[in-house]
Design a protein around this motif. Structure first.
Motif, short mmCIF file in Angstrom:
data_model
loop_
_atom_site.label_atom_id
_atom_site.label_comp_id
_atom_site.label_asym_id
_atom_site.label_seq_id
_atom_site.Cartn_x
_atom_site.Cartn_y
_atom_site.Cartn_z
N ASP A 463 0.85 -1.19 0.00
CA ASP A 463 0.00 0.00 0.00
C ASP A 463 0.88 1.24 0.00
O ASP A 463 1.39 1.66 1.03
CB ASP A 463 -0.92 -0.01 1.21
N SER A 464 1.09 1.81 -1.19
CA SER A 464 1.95 2.98 -1.35
C SER A 464 1.20 4.04 -2.15
O SER A 464 0.93 3.84 -3.33
CB SER A 464 3.24 2.61 -2.08
N PRO A 465 0.87 5.19 -1.53
CA PRO A 465 0.21 6.26 -2.29
C PRO A 465 1.03 6.71 -3.49
O PRO A 465 0.46 7.02 -4.55
CB PRO A 465 0.07 7.38 -1.25
N ALA A 466 2.34 6.74 -3.35
CA ALA A 466 3.19 7.16 -4.48
C ALA A 466 3.12 6.16 -5.62
O ALA A 466 3.01 6.54 -6.80
CB ALA A 466 4.64 7.33 -4.01
N ALA A 467 3.19 4.87 -5.31
CA ALA A 467 3.08 3.85 -6.35
C ALA A 467 1.71 3.88 -6.99
O ALA A 467 1.58 3.78 -8.22
CB ALA A 467 3.37 2.47 -5.77
N ASP A 468 0.67 4.03 -6.17
CA ASP A 468 -0.70 4.09 -6.72
C ASP A 468 -0.84 5.25 -7.69
O ASP A 468 -1.44 5.10 -8.77
CB ASP A 468 -1.71 4.26 -5.58
N ALA A 469 -0.31 6.41 -7.31
CA ALA A 469 -0.45 7.60 -8.16
C ALA A 469 0.24 7.38 -9.51
O ALA A 469 -0.31 7.74 -10.57
CB ALA A 469 0.13 8.82 -7.45
N ALA A 470 1.44 6.79 -9.48
CA ALA A 470 2.16 6.55 -10.74
C ALA A 470 1.44 5.52 -11.60
O ALA A 470 1.33 5.67 -12.82
CB ALA A 470 3.59 6.10 -10.43
N LEU A 471 0.93 4.46 -10.96
CA LEU A 471 0.22 3.43 -11.70
C LEU A 471 -1.06 3.97 -12.34
O LEU A 471 -1.36 3.69 -13.50
CB LEU A 471 -0.13 2.26 -10.78
N GLU A 472 -1.80 4.74 -11.58
CA GLU A 472 -3.06 5.27 -12.09
C GLU A 472 -2.83 6.29 -13.20
O GLU A 472 -3.60 6.35 -14.17
CB GLU A 472 -3.87 5.86 -10.94
N ALA A 473 -1.78 7.07 -13.08
CA ALA A 473 -1.46 8.03 -14.14
C ALA A 473 -1.05 7.28 -15.42
O ALA A 473 -1.47 7.65 -16.52
CB ALA A 473 -0.34 8.96 -13.69
N ALA A 477 -3.17 7.54 -19.02
CA ALA A 477 -2.58 8.50 -19.95
C ALA A 477 -2.79 8.05 -21.39
O ALA A 477 -2.40 6.94 -21.76
CB ALA A 477 -1.09 8.66 -19.67
N PRO A 478 -3.43 8.88 -22.23
CA PRO A 478 -3.65 8.46 -23.62
C PRO A 478 -2.40 8.50 -24.48
O PRO A 478 -2.31 7.84 -25.50
CB PRO A 478 -4.70 9.47 -24.12
N ASP A 479 -1.40 9.28 -24.04
CA ASP A 479 -0.18 9.43 -24.81
C ASP A 479 0.85 8.40 -24.36
O ASP A 479 1.13 8.24 -23.16
CB ASP A 479 0.39 10.85 -24.62
N LEU A 480 1.45 7.68 -25.32
CA LEU A 480 2.40 6.62 -25.00
C LEU A 480 3.61 7.16 -24.25
O LEU A 480 4.09 6.53 -23.30
CB LEU A 480 2.85 5.91 -26.27
N ALA A 481 4.11 8.32 -24.63
CA ALA A 481 5.27 8.89 -23.95
C ALA A 481 4.97 9.17 -22.49
O ALA A 481 5.81 8.95 -21.60
CB ALA A 481 5.72 10.17 -24.67
N ASP A 482 3.75 9.66 -22.21
CA ASP A 482 3.36 9.92 -20.82
C ASP A 482 3.25 8.61 -20.04
O ASP A 482 3.66 8.54 -18.88
CB ASP A 482 2.03 10.66 -20.78
N ARG A 483 2.71 7.57 -20.67
CA ARG A 483 2.61 6.28 -20.00
C ARG A 483 4.00 5.76 -19.65
O ARG A 483 4.24 5.27 -18.53
CB ARG A 483 1.89 5.26 -20.88
N ARG A 484 4.93 5.88 -20.57
CA ARG A 484 6.29 5.43 -20.31
C ARG A 484 6.91 6.17 -19.12
O ARG A 484 7.55 5.57 -18.26
CB ARG A 484 7.15 5.63 -21.55
N ARG A 485 6.70 7.47 -19.09
CA ARG A 485 7.28 8.28 -18.01
C ARG A 485 6.70 7.86 -16.66
O ARG A 485 7.44 7.70 -15.67
CB ARG A 485 7.01 9.75 -18.28
N HIS A 486 5.41 7.68 -16.59
CA HIS A 486 4.78 7.30 -15.32
C HIS A 486 5.21 5.89 -14.90
O HIS A 486 5.43 5.63 -13.71
CB HIS A 486 3.26 7.38 -15.43
N TYR A 487 5.33 4.98 -15.85
CA TYR A 487 5.76 3.63 -15.50
C TYR A 487 7.21 3.61 -15.06
O TYR A 487 7.60 2.80 -14.20
CB TYR A 487 5.54 2.65 -16.66
N LYS A 488 8.04 4.48 -15.63
CA LYS A 488 9.42 4.56 -15.16
C LYS A 488 9.45 5.03 -13.70
O LYS A 488 10.17 4.46 -12.86
CB LYS A 488 10.23 5.52 -16.03
N ASP A 489 8.65 6.05 -13.37
CA ASP A 489 8.57 6.52 -11.98
C ASP A 489 8.11 5.39 -11.06
O ASP A 489 8.67 5.19 -9.98
CB ASP A 489 7.60 7.69 -11.87
N PHE A 490 7.11 4.65 -11.52
CA PHE A 490 6.60 3.56 -10.69
C PHE A 490 7.66 2.50 -10.44
O PHE A 490 7.80 2.00 -9.32
CB PHE A 490 5.39 2.91 -11.36
#
Length: 537
Positions: A463-473, A477-490
Motif C-alpha cells: 500500500d503505497s500512495p506514491a506507487a498508486d499515483a504513478a500506476l493510475e497516471a 494517460a492516452p499518450d504513450l510517452a506519458d505512460r512510459r514516463r509514469h511507469y518509469k517513476d513507478f
C-alpha cells in the motif's frame, strides 16, 4: 487508442491460456476408448500437470484453468504477434475521439454450446458482474469502466471515466472471458455449476472432467468458423510429475506438453520427433517473484527485504535451474514489455557480504545455531521449477542466517492460503505480466487490487500512495510517452520499497510431437484455441 472502422473483419481467430498437470499412466487404453461410439477425426492429447480450480477464467486468473478454458470459450478479440487486435466474437470496434468510450460490434449468428444465442447482454453481464469483481486482472483492467450499454443485441458500448488505451489488448478468450448470462444471472457466481461444466462459444464443447485424471473436450459441430475445429477431441491428461509427463511425450502417449520443467525440455529437444518452439509470445510473459506478507511485522522493515534480495543469485537460478529459459528480472515490468521497461531502478546485485552487513545493521544477530530469523516459504505448485527455486532460496538464505522452511501443497490449498486466509509468510508466485503493464503487472502493486478471495492480486498487500499515483497516471494517460514516463517513476518506487523481489522473467516453450500440425502464429502461443490442430496422416 487504436481505432478500427466498422467494417467486417477477416476470419482469422486466435487465442490464449495458462496451464497445469497429475499422474503418469498409460494413455493407450484411454485413447482407444475415447470416441469409440462415433466417428472421429483426431484425438489430440495435451499433458498438463495440475487440475484447474474451475473451467472458466472469467472469475479467476489462475493458470491451470486458462490452458483448458480458452478452447471452450471464444474471445471478443484475438491478436497477432504484433498485438494488433483481430476479429473474433467482435467484428468491429471504435474508440470515441476523447477516448472515453469504446464501442464493439458483435458477430451475428453465434450460439452458445446449449444453442442459446450469444448477445451483447452476455458481454455486459460478464464485465460488470464477473470481470470487475472476481478476476484479479479484470479488477484493474476495467476499473475505469463506469457503465456498459447494450443498445441492441449486437452492440456493446463501454463508458470510461478515464482513457484506458490498454483495454483493446484485454479482450482475448482467457483474459476477459464472456460467459452465458442465462446460466449465471441470479445465481451465486463462485458456486455456479457452469464453472466446472462450462458452456462456451468456442471450437470445443465440454464433455467430461475426472479430477486427477483427465478433461475431455469434443468438437463443436456448430462452430461459426466453418470446417473447424480440425480435431474430434482434445483430451487434457493430468500428469503431475514433470518427468512422467516428459516420458509420456517421448513415448507418443501425449502429443503436446505446454509446460515442462526446463531440464525435461532440454532433454526432449534432442529427440528428432519432438519440436520445442521457443518463439516469444506477448501474452505469455511471466515473472517469478518472491512475495512477502507485509501484514506481518517481521517483513515490514524494507532493509530486511533488501538484504534477502542481495542474498539470492538470480543468475544461478536462470542458468542452473531454468537452463537459460528466460532472463533475469530487474524490476516489476519484464524487459519483454520493451515499450514500458526501464533498467534504471535500484539494483540488488548478488552479494552475501552486503546482505550480512544490512542484517547486522538492523541488529538481527545470529543465535547459537547461527540463525537470525526464520520464515516459511510457499512455492507456486503449478510451476515445475518452483520447488527447485524454493530449495535454492532456502540454501542461499541459510548462508546469511535466515532459516527457510519450504512448504508444499496442492494448488487449491496454495491459492486459499495466500489470497483468502492470508496464512503465509512468503511465497514464490509465478504470474503473467503482459501484454500491457496495466493488465498483467499492476495487480501485484496497486493497493486497490487487494481483496481477500481474489487470487494473484497484490499478494504482499503493498500500500503505497506514491506507487498508486504513478500506476493510475500510467493506466489512464492516452499518450504513450506519458505512460512510459509514469511507469518509469513507478518502477523506481517499487524497487525502492521492494514489497516483492522479481527473480526471473520466464519464457515457456511449447513442446509437441512432430505428428501435430496447425499451431497458429498469434500472440498467445501455448494459449491459442487449438482449433486448427490436427494429426498428420
Amino acid at each position: 487508442m487504436s481505432h478500427a472502422p466498422f467494417s467486417p473483419a477477416g476470419p482469422s481467430f486466435r487465442r490464449r491460456t495458462f496451464l497445469t498437470g497429475a499422474a503418469g499412466v498409460s494413455l493407450l487404453p484411454f485413447l482407444s476408448a475415447c470416441g469409440k461410439h462415433r466417428p472421429k477425426r483426431h484425438n489430440i492429447v495435451v499433458g498438463i500437470n495440475i487440475d484447474p480450480l474451475f473451467l472458466t477464467s472469467a472469475i479467476s486468473s489462475d493458470g491451470p484453468a486458462q490452458l483448458v478454458t480458452s478452447k471452450i470459450f471464444d474471445g471478443l478479440l484475438t491478436y497477432g504477434t504484433d498485438l494488433q487486435p483481430q476479429a473474433a466474437l467482435a467484428v468491429a470496434w471504435e474508440s470515441a475521439p476523447d477516448n472515453r468510450s469504446l464501442t464493439l460490434r458483435l458477430r451475428p449468428g453465434v450460439r452458445w454450446h446449449d444453442n442459446q444465442p450469444f448477445t451483447s447482454g452476455d458481454v455486459a453481464f460478464s464485465l460488470t458482474e464477473l470481470w470487475k469483481k472476481y478476476h484479479s486482472r479484470g479488477r484493474t483492467t476495467f476499473a475505469n469502466v463506469t457503465a456498459v450499454h447494450t443498445p441492441d443485441d449486437l452492440t456493446v458500448v463501454l463508458e470510461l471515466s478515464e482513457p484506458s488505451p490498454y483495454i483493446l489488448n484485454a479482450l482475448g478468450a482467457n483474459e476477459s472471458q464472456v460467459v452465458p448470462r442465462h446460466l449465471y444471472e441470479g445465481r451465486d457466481v463462485l458456486s455456479n455449476p457452469a464453472n466446472t461444466q462450462p458452456v462456451g462459444t468456442g471450437p470445443y464443447r465440454f464433455q467430461t472432467w475426472k479430477r486427477g485424471s483427465h478433461i475431455t473436450l469434443e468438437r463443436n459441430p456448430a462452430y461459426w468458423r466453418k470446417d473447424l475445429p480440425a480435431a474430434d477431441q482434445l483430451i487434457f491428461r493430468i500428469i503431475a510429475d514433470s518427468a512422467s509427463l516428459a516420458a509420456a511425450v517421448e513415448a507418443g502417449e501425449v502429443h503436446i506438453a505446454p509446460q515442462l520443467s526446463p531440464s525435461d525440455v532440454e532433454r526432449l529437444a534432442r529427440i528428432p520427433q519432438i519440436v520445442v518452439d521457443r518463439t516469444p509470445r506477448p501474452f505469455a510473459v511471466a515473472t517469478l517473484a518472491l512475495d512477502f506478507n507485509l501484514d506481518l511485522d517481521k517483513f515490514r522493515n524494507v532493509v530486511l527485504r533488501r538484504a534477502i534480495a542481495h542474498a539470492i543469485d538470480r543468475e544461478f537460478i536462470l542458468k542452473t535451474i531454468l537452463y537459460g529459459e528466460g532472463s533475469i528480472a530487474t524490476g516489476p515490468i519484464p524487459a519483454a514489455l520493451s515499450a514500458f521497461y526501464t533498467s534504471q531502478v535500484p539494483d540488488y546485485a548478488y552479494s552475501p557480504a552486503q546482505a550480512n552487513a544490512l542484517l547486522d545493521g538492523m541488529g538481527l544477530t545470529r543465535g547459537a545455531d547461527g540463525t537470525r530469523l526464520s520464515f516459511t516459504l510457499d512455492p507456486t505448485p503449478t510451476a515445475g521449477y518452483s520447488i527447485q527455486i524454493a530449495d535454492y532460496v532456502r540454501s542461499a538464505l541459510a548462508e546469511i542466517g535466515i532459516r527457510v522452511v519450504v512448504r508444499q501443497q496442492d494448488f487449491a490449498s496454495f491459492v486459499k492460503r495466500l489470497y483468502t486466509d492470508r496464512d503465509f509468510e512468503a511465497a514464490l508466485v509465478a504470474a503473467q505480466m503482459g501484454p500491457d503493464p496495466a493488465i498483467g503487472m499492476q495487480r501485484f502493486y496497486w493497493s486497490k487490487s487487494f481483496h481477500r478471495g481474489v487470487a494473484f492480486a497484490n499478494t504482499a498487500h503493498y500500500d503505497s500512495p506514491a506507487a498508486d499515483a504513478a500506476l493510475e497516471a500510467a493506466q489512464s494517460a492516452p499518450d504513450l510517452a506519458d505512460r512510459r514516463r509514469h511507469y518509469k517513476d513507478f518502477q523506481v518506487i517499487a524497487q525502492t520499497d521492494l514489497p516483492r523481489i522479481p527473480l526471473v522473467d520466464i519464457s515457456t516453450p511449447l513442446v509437441y510431437r512432430d505428428s501435430v500440425s496447425g499451431f497458429e502464429s498469434g500472440a498467445a502461443g501455448i494459449y491459442e484455441d487449438y482449433a486448427s490442430l490436427r494429426l498428420k496422416s
